[in-house]
Motif scaffolding. Structure first.
Motif, PDB file in Angstrom:
ATOM      1  N   LEU A  77       0.984  -1.193  -0.026  1.00 54.64           N
ATOM      2  CA  LEU A  77      -0.087  -0.026  -0.125  1.00 54.64           C
ATOM      3  C   LEU A  77       0.776   1.396  -0.108  1.00 54.64           C
ATOM      4  O   LEU A  77       0.557   2.272   0.662  1.00 54.64           O
ATOM      5  CB  LEU A  77      -1.074   0.274   1.132  1.00 54.64           C
ATOM      6  CG  LEU A  77      -2.034  -1.109   1.210  1.00 54.64           C
ATOM      7  CD1 LEU A  77      -2.754  -0.982   2.642  1.00 54.64           C
ATOM      8  CD2 LEU A  77      -2.856  -1.158   0.033  1.00 54.64           C
ATOM      9  N   GLY A  78       1.959   1.278  -0.796  1.00 51.50           N
ATOM     10  CA  GLY A  78       2.757   2.411  -0.724  1.00 51.50           C
ATOM     11  C   GLY A  78       3.710   2.469   0.075  1.00 51.50           C
ATOM     12  O   GLY A  78       4.590   3.430   0.043  1.00 51.50           O
ATOM     13  N   MET A  79       3.933   1.639   0.929  1.00 53.83           N
ATOM     14  CA  MET A  79       4.656   1.693   2.194  1.00 53.83           C
ATOM     15  C   MET A  79       5.968   0.736   2.133  1.00 53.83           C
ATOM     16  O   MET A  79       5.719  -0.448   1.667  1.00 53.83           O
ATOM     17  CB  MET A  79       4.139   1.370   3.615  1.00 53.83           C
ATOM     18  CG  MET A  79       2.657   2.129   3.972  1.00 53.83           C
ATOM     19  SD  MET A  79       3.241   3.900   4.552  1.00 53.83           S
ATOM     20  CE  MET A  79       3.782   3.441   6.253  1.00 53.83           C
ATOM     21  N   GLY A  80       7.073   1.311   2.238  1.00 52.48           N
ATOM     22  CA  GLY A  80       8.126   0.616   2.193  1.00 52.48           C
ATOM     23  C   GLY A  80       8.654   0.204   0.614  1.00 52.48           C
ATOM     24  O   GLY A  80       9.558  -0.664   0.180  1.00 52.48           O
ATOM     25  N   ASP A  81       8.126   0.796  -0.274  1.00 55.34           N
ATOM     26  CA  ASP A  81       8.432   0.609  -1.748  1.00 55.34           C
ATOM     27  C   ASP A  81       9.901   1.053  -2.020  1.00 55.34           C
ATOM     28  O   ASP A  81      10.402   2.073  -1.365  1.00 55.34           O
ATOM     29  CB  ASP A  81       7.654   1.538  -2.768  1.00 55.34           C
ATOM     30  CG  ASP A  81       6.056   1.084  -2.710  1.00 55.34           C
ATOM     31  OD1 ASP A  81       5.804  -0.057  -2.107  1.00 55.34           O
ATOM     32  OD2 ASP A  81       5.250   1.650  -3.494  1.00 55.34           O
ATOM     33  N   THR A  82      10.430   0.307  -2.812  1.00 52.32           N
ATOM     34  CA  THR A  82      11.761   1.041  -3.483  1.00 52.32           C
ATOM     35  C   THR A  82      11.474   1.617  -4.799  1.00 52.32           C
ATOM     36  O   THR A  82      10.529   0.844  -5.619  1.00 52.32           O
ATOM     37  CB  THR A  82      13.040  -0.331  -3.591  1.00 52.32           C
ATOM     38  OG1 THR A  82      12.981  -0.762  -2.257  1.00 52.32           O
ATOM     39  CG2 THR A  82      14.203   0.287  -4.245  1.00 52.32           C
ATOM     40  N   LEU A  83      12.054   2.809  -5.190  1.00 52.69           N
ATOM     41  CA  LEU A  83      11.754   3.335  -6.463  1.00 52.69           C
ATOM     42  C   LEU A  83      13.039   3.014  -7.362  1.00 52.69           C
ATOM     43  O   LEU A  83      13.958   3.233  -6.632  1.00 52.69           O
ATOM     44  CB  LEU A  83      11.474   4.631  -6.403  1.00 52.69           C
ATOM     45  CG  LEU A  83      10.095   5.045  -5.538  1.00 52.69           C
ATOM     46  CD1 LEU A  83       9.920   6.398  -5.340  1.00 52.69           C
ATOM     47  CD2 LEU A  83       8.871   4.326  -5.985  1.00 52.69           C
ATOM     48  N   PHE A 115      15.996   4.076  -4.783  1.00 55.24           N
ATOM     49  CA  PHE A 115      15.824   5.242  -3.882  1.00 55.24           C
ATOM     50  C   PHE A 115      14.389   5.083  -3.223  1.00 55.24           C
ATOM     51  O   PHE A 115      13.525   4.154  -3.749  1.00 55.24           O
ATOM     52  CB  PHE A 115      15.972   6.580  -4.365  1.00 55.24           C
ATOM     53  CG  PHE A 115      15.269   6.745  -5.755  1.00 55.24           C
ATOM     54  CD1 PHE A 115      14.081   7.422  -5.715  1.00 55.24           C
ATOM     55  CD2 PHE A 115      15.573   6.281  -6.785  1.00 55.24           C
ATOM     56  CE1 PHE A 115      13.362   7.778  -6.892  1.00 55.24           C
ATOM     57  CE2 PHE A 115      14.796   6.390  -7.937  1.00 55.24           C
ATOM     58  CZ  PHE A 115      13.706   7.326  -8.085  1.00 55.24           C
ATOM     59  N   ASP A 116      14.253   5.801  -2.170  1.00 55.40           N
ATOM     60  CA  ASP A 116      12.969   5.913  -1.581  1.00 55.40           C
ATOM     61  C   ASP A 116      12.139   7.128  -1.768  1.00 55.40           C
ATOM     62  O   ASP A 116      12.775   8.086  -2.155  1.00 55.40           O
ATOM     63  CB  ASP A 116      13.229   5.443  -0.054  1.00 55.40           C
ATOM     64  CG  ASP A 116      13.455   6.468   0.721  1.00 55.40           C
ATOM     65  OD1 ASP A 116      13.085   7.712   0.845  1.00 55.40           O
ATOM     66  OD2 ASP A 116      14.492   6.243   1.683  1.00 55.40           O
ATOM     67  N   LYS A 117      10.788   7.133  -1.543  1.00 57.12           N
ATOM     68  CA  LYS A 117       9.981   8.382  -2.035  1.00 57.12           C
ATOM     69  C   LYS A 117      10.584   9.612  -1.275  1.00 57.12           C
ATOM     70  O   LYS A 117      10.159  10.798  -1.700  1.00 57.12           O
ATOM     71  CB  LYS A 117       8.761   7.996  -1.377  1.00 57.12           C
ATOM     72  CG  LYS A 117       8.163   7.771  -0.084  1.00 57.12           C
ATOM     73  CD  LYS A 117       6.760   7.605   0.320  1.00 57.12           C
ATOM     74  CE  LYS A 117       6.793   7.419   1.651  1.00 57.12           C
ATOM     75  NZ  LYS A 117       5.275   7.579   1.932  1.00 57.12           N
ATOM     76  N   ASP A 118      11.293   9.449  -0.055  1.00 60.10           N
ATOM     77  CA  ASP A 118      11.788  10.629   0.487  1.00 60.10           C
ATOM     78  C   ASP A 118      12.996  11.186   0.317  1.00 60.10           C
ATOM     79  O   ASP A 118      13.442  12.168   0.611  1.00 60.10           O
ATOM     80  CB  ASP A 118      11.587  10.486   1.854  1.00 60.10           C
ATOM     81  CG  ASP A 118      10.053  10.309   2.530  1.00 60.10           C
ATOM     82  OD1 ASP A 118       9.294  10.838   2.054  1.00 60.10           O
ATOM     83  OD2 ASP A 118       9.963   9.475   3.339  1.00 60.10           O
ATOM     84  N   ASN A 119      13.864  10.434  -0.668  1.00 59.40           N
ATOM     85  CA  ASN A 119      15.373  10.688  -0.967  1.00 59.40           C
ATOM     86  C   ASN A 119      15.381  10.584  -2.454  1.00 59.40           C
ATOM     87  O   ASN A 119      16.248   9.476  -2.725  1.00 59.40           O
ATOM     88  CB  ASN A 119      15.944   9.958  -0.110  1.00 59.40           C
ATOM     89  CG  ASN A 119      16.157  10.095   1.304  1.00 59.40           C
ATOM     90  OD1 ASN A 119      16.348  11.205   1.800  1.00 59.40           O
ATOM     91  ND2 ASN A 119      15.712   9.074   2.113  1.00 59.40           N
ATOM     92  N   TRP A 120      15.017  11.490  -3.274  1.00 62.72           N
ATOM     93  CA  TRP A 120      15.008  11.299  -4.874  1.00 62.72           C
ATOM     94  C   TRP A 120      16.450  11.673  -5.115  1.00 62.72           C
ATOM     95  O   TRP A 120      16.962  12.588  -4.559  1.00 62.72           O
ATOM     96  CB  TRP A 120      13.939  11.840  -5.453  1.00 62.72           C
ATOM     97  CG  TRP A 120      12.626  11.282  -5.415  1.00 62.72           C
ATOM     98  CD1 TRP A 120      11.851  11.063  -4.321  1.00 62.72           C
ATOM     99  CD2 TRP A 120      11.919  10.973  -6.573  1.00 62.72           C
ATOM    100  NE1 TRP A 120      10.683  10.368  -4.650  1.00 62.72           N
ATOM    101  CE2 TRP A 120      10.667  10.410  -6.025  1.00 62.72           C
ATOM    102  CE3 TRP A 120      12.179  10.993  -7.925  1.00 62.72           C
ATOM    103  CZ2 TRP A 120       9.596   9.899  -6.900  1.00 62.72           C
ATOM    104  CZ3 TRP A 120      11.066  10.510  -8.710  1.00 62.72           C
ATOM    105  CH2 TRP A 120       9.808   9.951  -8.303  1.00 62.72           C
ATOM    106  N   PRO A 121      16.789  11.047  -6.108  1.00 63.24           N
ATOM    107  CA  PRO A 121      18.281  11.456  -6.772  1.00 63.24           C
ATOM    108  C   PRO A 121      18.175  12.590  -7.303  1.00 63.24           C
ATOM    109  O   PRO A 121      16.846  12.951  -7.961  1.00 63.24           O
ATOM    110  CB  PRO A 121      18.705  10.300  -7.652  1.00 63.24           C
ATOM    111  CG  PRO A 121      17.508   9.707  -7.954  1.00 63.24           C
ATOM    112  CD  PRO A 121      16.433   9.945  -6.695  1.00 63.24           C
ATOM    113  N   LEU A 122      19.017  13.250  -7.567  1.00 59.48           N
ATOM    114  CA  LEU A 122      19.226  14.616  -8.618  1.00 59.48           C
ATOM    115  C   LEU A 122      19.037  14.101 -10.058  1.00 59.48           C
ATOM    116  O   LEU A 122      20.157  13.887 -10.672  1.00 59.48           O
ATOM    117  CB  LEU A 122      20.167  15.480  -8.543  1.00 59.48           C
ATOM    118  CG  LEU A 122      20.312  16.734  -9.186  1.00 59.48           C
ATOM    119  CD1 LEU A 122      18.925  17.749  -9.284  1.00 59.48           C
ATOM    120  CD2 LEU A 122      21.462  17.687  -8.979  1.00 59.48           C
TER     121      LEU A 122
END
Length: 158
Positions: A77-83, A115-122
């Motif tokens: 449900l969107g928690m703990g996803d890896t992007l 990466f995770d939803k709170d730490n996107w790369p540039l």
């Protein structure tokens, strides 16, 4: 389990995603579609494993191109996803199965840098982007059209 068997060579979609299948819907698609239509589409690996879904499509605003699809894997449900940033050219839209097929094995995708939803790369950083494209064995999206853009600029000077 469906095994990916592209009908269009990978080089044909050097700048964009390939499209396979005969599925044609009413209205736009599959050649021109709203980005929001593709959000949530499932993604299959080249060896037929469901590996996640498209969570975002990132645009190169200045260049007027699709930069990446963002693949969401794992989690609940969107928690703990890896992007994972996926080069658009590494994807094939399968209109018959209504999914994307990523030109990589499930193991390769699972081991991809993420990466995770709170730490996107540039994502505008070309060094980061080059590494992503190299991981998926694709030329960087910004280099695929460089010659055409430079050629158009020269022609406009005439």
């Amino acid at each position: 389990m469906t095994t990916f068997n592209p009908q269009v060579p990978a080089s044909a979609g050097a700048q964009g995603a390939n499209i396979v299948g005969v599925g044609m819907g009413d209205g736009p698609g599959p050649d021109v579609m709203a980005a929001s239509t593709l959000d949530g589409n499932k993604v299959m690996s080249s060896d037929g494993e469901h590996v996640g879904k498209i969570s975002d499509i990132m645009l190169d605003v200045r260049g007027g191109r699709i930069a990446y699809a963002v693949l969401s894997t794992g989690g609940f449900l969107g928690m703990g996803d890896t992007l994972h940033a996926i080069p658009w050219s590494a994807l094939t839209l399968d209109t018959d199965d209504r999914c994307f097929v990523l030109d990589a094995s499930a193991d390769r995708i699972k081991n991809a840098p993420g990466f995770d939803k709170d730490n996107w790369p540039l994502m505008a950083d070309t060094q980061w982007g080059t590494a992503v494209h190299e991981y998926y064995n694709r030329p960087p999206y910004w280099s695929a059209t460089r010659g055409a853009v430079e050629e158009r600029d020269v022609d406009s000077d005439l």
